[in-house]
Enzyme design. Sequence first.
Site, PDB file in Angstrom:
ATOM      1  N   LYS A 165      85.808  41.159  33.039  1.00 28.64           N
ATOM      2  CA  LYS A 165      84.793  40.883  34.056  1.00 28.64           C
ATOM      3  C   LYS A 165      83.884  42.094  34.240  1.00 28.64           C
ATOM      4  O   LYS A 165      82.653  41.973  34.213  1.00 28.64           O
ATOM      5  CB  LYS A 165      85.452  40.523  35.392  1.00 28.64           C
ATOM      6  N   ASP A 202      84.068  35.934  38.363  1.00 24.88           N
ATOM      7  CA  ASP A 202      84.688  36.450  39.579  1.00 24.88           C
ATOM      8  C   ASP A 202      85.215  35.271  40.390  1.00 24.88           C
ATOM      9  O   ASP A 202      85.226  34.132  39.912  1.00 24.88           O
ATOM     10  CB  ASP A 202      83.702  37.314  40.368  1.00 24.88           C
TER      11      ASP A 202
END
Length: 296
Positions: free
Chosen positions: A167, A185
Amino acid sequence: MGEQDASKRKNLKKSAESGSEAAKGRSAGVPAAAAPKRKPGRPESHLAMVRRARRINRELAEVYPYAHPELDFRNPFELLVATVLSAQTTDLRVNQTTPALFATYPTPEDMAAAVPEKLEEIIRPTGFFRAKARSLLGLSAALRDDFGGEVPGRLADLVKLPGVGRKTANVVLGNAFGVPGITVDTHFGRLVRRWKWTEQEDPEKVEAEVAAIFPKSEWTMLSHRVIFHGRRVCHARKPACGACPIAPLCPSYGEGETDPEKARKLLKYEMGGKPGQRLSPPPDYPGIPAPPLGAD
């Protein structure tokens, strides 16, 4: 804020009350959503889902033409550090913390040489400050020793740095290097499951399935638009369904507040006429800059 900011707030409020104008390209307006028309019969085919997903992306591009990463940064190192700090806290809290951090440690070499206790004290407002300090010290030392003090522009190199996962790597690649990537997320994962683009829970599997739906060139901006929508309209506990500009395309319509007036009261940030998360937002951001640390 002055006459210009007052005018912006007035225009935002007017846009939010103007019905379906947002879906036609008004950037800050939120229409009163009509209940989606559901067709009885067979489940949605994969092709139909892909078409609906791409239409949602086009609609979100009209609603949020100003979508952007909500972390303040001036270079790849600052974005990398800010993204590591953003774990388990808000981008706002990170943005309020990083001015003092980067004034003290502007380069990887400076941060790698930091006294741990001093670094911890600066980043304390972001929470989990001891673990985050270890990550920052480790990644800064790795940048200094292995990459000549520069943030690498390859996923394989970034994920080797302490505290950096896919991420974080995709955030840095997409926004500091222009390399397309999908940022999964909590907001992104929640929304793509609500929209039935995937049923996966594991972030890497979510990333892979969503990536297969869209052209690679769309990945970075798609991430911004979905995350923007999740923070402003499609909240975790009580989505503002009645004020959602893509409600007719959402198979989960009705999970949240469907009354338009009540739903509008749930809108956040510029959609609700309130400050955003960045202290230094892009010039085209239609909302109010966030306050510095201690002013909120």
